[in-house]
Scaffold this active site. Structure first.
Site, short mmCIF file in Angstrom:
data_model
loop_
_atom_site.label_atom_id
_atom_site.label_comp_id
_atom_site.label_asym_id
_atom_site.label_seq_id
_atom_site.Cartn_x
_atom_site.Cartn_y
_atom_site.Cartn_z
N ASN A 127 -6.56 1.45 10.01
CA ASN A 127 -7.54 1.70 11.08
C ASN A 127 -8.65 0.65 11.03
OD1 ASN A 127 -6.65 3.88 12.61
ND2 ASN A 127 -7.38 5.37 11.12
N GLY B 91 0.84 -1.20 0.00
CA GLY B 91 0.00 0.00 0.00
C GLY B 91 0.86 1.24 0.00
N SER C 80 -0.39 6.20 14.70
CA SER C 80 -0.92 7.57 14.77
C SER C 80 0.18 8.59 14.57
CB SER C 80 -1.58 7.82 16.13
OG SER C 80 -2.01 9.17 16.22
N ARG D 47 -39.86 2.78 35.41
CA ARG D 47 -39.74 1.52 34.68
C ARG D 47 -40.60 0.43 35.33
NH1 ARG D 47 -35.06 -1.00 34.87
NH2 ARG D 47 -35.23 -1.95 32.79
N HIS E 115 -7.86 6.16 21.17
CA HIS E 115 -7.02 7.31 20.86
C HIS E 115 -7.73 8.24 19.89
CE1 HIS E 115 -4.39 9.21 17.85
NE2 HIS E 115 -3.48 9.36 18.79
N ASN E 116 -8.29 7.67 18.83
CA ASN E 116 -8.98 8.48 17.83
C ASN E 116 -10.23 9.13 18.41
OD1 ASN E 116 -6.99 7.43 16.17
ND2 ASN E 116 -8.38 7.07 14.46
N GLU F 140 -9.14 12.00 20.29
CA GLU F 140 -8.78 13.00 19.27
C GLU F 140 -10.02 13.76 18.81
OE1 GLU F 140 -7.69 12.49 14.65
OE2 GLU F 140 -6.28 11.50 16.01
N ALA G 241 -0.04 4.52 -0.35
CA ALA G 241 -0.68 5.80 -0.11
C ALA G 241 0.25 6.61 0.80
CB ALA G 241 -2.05 5.60 0.52
#
Length: 482
Positions: free
Chosen positions: A102, A9, A128, A445, A186-187, A190, A11
């Site tokens: 991810n 990959g 990250s 309830r 973590h994300n 963020e 990218a």
């Protein structure tokens, strides 16, 4: 010469990780489905380096020293499964497949089991730091097959970011999907940090009428103190950036936020674990609200807010806002760690909570000055149930509380939304409340569904039902928790 590792990959993240690995002394083989990209990379950024371009998966595997280590940096989902299926027949027992994208942690749990049944090892690792981090040193959060760690440790720790003390921002996280779970949290943090900074920006801009230059100076000051962090730093830079004509670029950007799903995954995981991850949930919903731009424009012409104007001490309110941002940030981490603790129990992971904070101190998007204090907190009390109960964090939140409340109150008075900061304050007030109104909720309830309730004067686990109307009888629903 055999390659130490292969990366699939090309990218942005893949290319930069390859260059990072080569710069640290490793020979790297690479492959991309669009083979023209390989030739372009080898002739360009990789020219003259110990990087081997391959035009097939078979050729890629043949270049590798044993145990073979193949790392994919491709889009999460079915593409990863397809890659695994294509590479497994070419590998031998003990070889290692690494997913650095991810991926959802449930997919990683499944893949670890499937790959291990074939005699191979699997690593699902969070990476990250974005483009710059991948090139210069990211935070790396590996999990999966424990037997794979000795084989990849040297590479991962050498290419990762390092703290000022020289400690690598990379350590083994745990079994199964632990690495990708920690990266997901973590994300999520963020998402929360970014949203809270945006809320502070909007209050200063629309509430106080501050200019970009004034806010640039404020964020510059904030980055020198408790809020010192990567996201505060880049916000400072963004607010000070001008295009060729001298105009502020940030003012020309459409206010619709994108997202790739990891924040949503974090919120869903919190719901699955029954954890109150309120701040990150609001940050995700704030992006959803931003996306309905046309609806908001139409609504702005119909729905009116308060006409109040801010007339207080602007300097004091900026300080209040700093305190609100800091206290809310502490709550965000406290909630994130609550989620990780709950998931560790569910999935049988032995997470090193202080070590996770150390991994986040450099290279990653949420790196900030106080992360070392999280490690200290867990070193002091490995069984700490909530960061807010640590002496350092409880004192900091207490000291910030008055300013936090004033900033949130001012936003309400001015009609300026602060969903994440407000959620953090509501969580703090709820968490410190010895008795919440859930007693009334349980009565409701039981009234409409005979769901039963526990009593304050009886042992936990003993349930009761009241025939509230006199018509319901004594039959109660079974008790269970979703």
């Amino acid at each position: 010469m055999k390659a130490d590792i292969a990366v699939v990959g090309l990218a942005v993240m893949g290319e930069n990780l390859i260059l990072n690995m080569e710069n640290k002394g490793f020979t790297v083989a690479c492959y991309n489905r669009t083979t023209a990209k390989i030739d372009e990379f080898i002739a360009g950024r990789a020219a003259g380096k110990n990087i081997i371009g391959c035009h097939s998966i078979k050729e890629l595997i043949q270049t590798l020293a044993k145990p073979r280590k193949v790392m994919c940096m491709i889009k999460a989902g079915s593409a990863v499964d397809a890659f695994i299926d294509s590479v497994i027949p070419l590998l031998e027992p003990g070889d290692i497949i690494i997913d650095g994208g991810n991926s959802h942690f449930h997919d990683t749990i499944r893949r670890v089991k499937e790959v291990e049944t074939r005699g191979l090892l699997y690593v699902g690792t969070g990476v990250s730091g974005g483009e710059e981090g991948a090139l210069l040193g990211p935070s790396i959060m590996p999990g999966g097959s424990p037997a794979a760690w000795p084989a990849v440790k040297k590479i991962f720790q050498k290419i990762s970011a390092h703290t000022a003390a020289g400690e690598p921002c990379c350590e083994w996280v745990g079994e199964g999907g632990a690495g990708h779970f920690v990266k997901m949290v973590h994300n999520g943090i963020e998402y929360g940090d970014m949203q809270m900074i945006c809320e502070a920006y909007q209050l200063m801009k629309d509430g106080f009428g501050l200019s970009n230059d004034e806010m640039h100076r404020i964020f510059t000051d904030w980055n020198k103190g408790e809020l010192d962090s990567y996201l505060i730093e880049i916000t400072r830079d963004i607010l000070g950036y001008r295009d060729e004509s001298g105009a502020a670029v940030v003012d020309s950007i459409l206010d619709t936020a994108g997202q790739k799903g990891t924040g949503k995954w974090t919120a869903v995981a919190a719901l699955d674990e029954g954890q109150p991850l309120t701040l990150i949930g609001e940050a995700v919903f704030a992006r959803c609200l931003s996306a309905i731009k046309e609806e908001r424009v139409a609504a702005s012409k119909v729905l009116k807010g308060p006409s109040a104007k801010f007339r207080g001490d602007g300097k004091q309110l900026v300080e209040d806002l700093r305190q609100a941002l800091y206290a809310s940030k502490l709550v965000s981490y406290a909630q994130g760690y609550q989620l990780m603790r709950a998931a560790a129990e569910t999935y049988g992971w032995n997470l090193n909570y202080g070590g996770i904070a150390l991994m986040w101190r450099g290279g990653c998007i949420i790196r900030s000055a106080f992360l070392g204090k999280i490690k200290t907190a867990f070193d002091r009390d490995p069984g700490l149930t909530n960061l807010l109960l640590d002496p350092f964090f409880s004192e900091k939140v207490q000291n910030a509380q008055a300013g936090w409340r004033r900033a949130a109150g001012t936003a309400v008075e001015l009609g300026i939304p602060m969903p994440a900061v407000g959620a953090a304050l509501a969580y703090y007030d709820g968490y410190r409340c010895a008795r919440l109104p859930a007693n009334l909720l349980q009565a409701q309830r039981d009234y409409f569904g005979a769901h039963t309730y526990e009593r304050v004067d009886k042992s936990r686990g003993e349930f009761f039902h009241t025939n509230w109307t006199g018509r319901g009888g004594n039959t109660a629903a079974s008790t269970y928790i979703v």
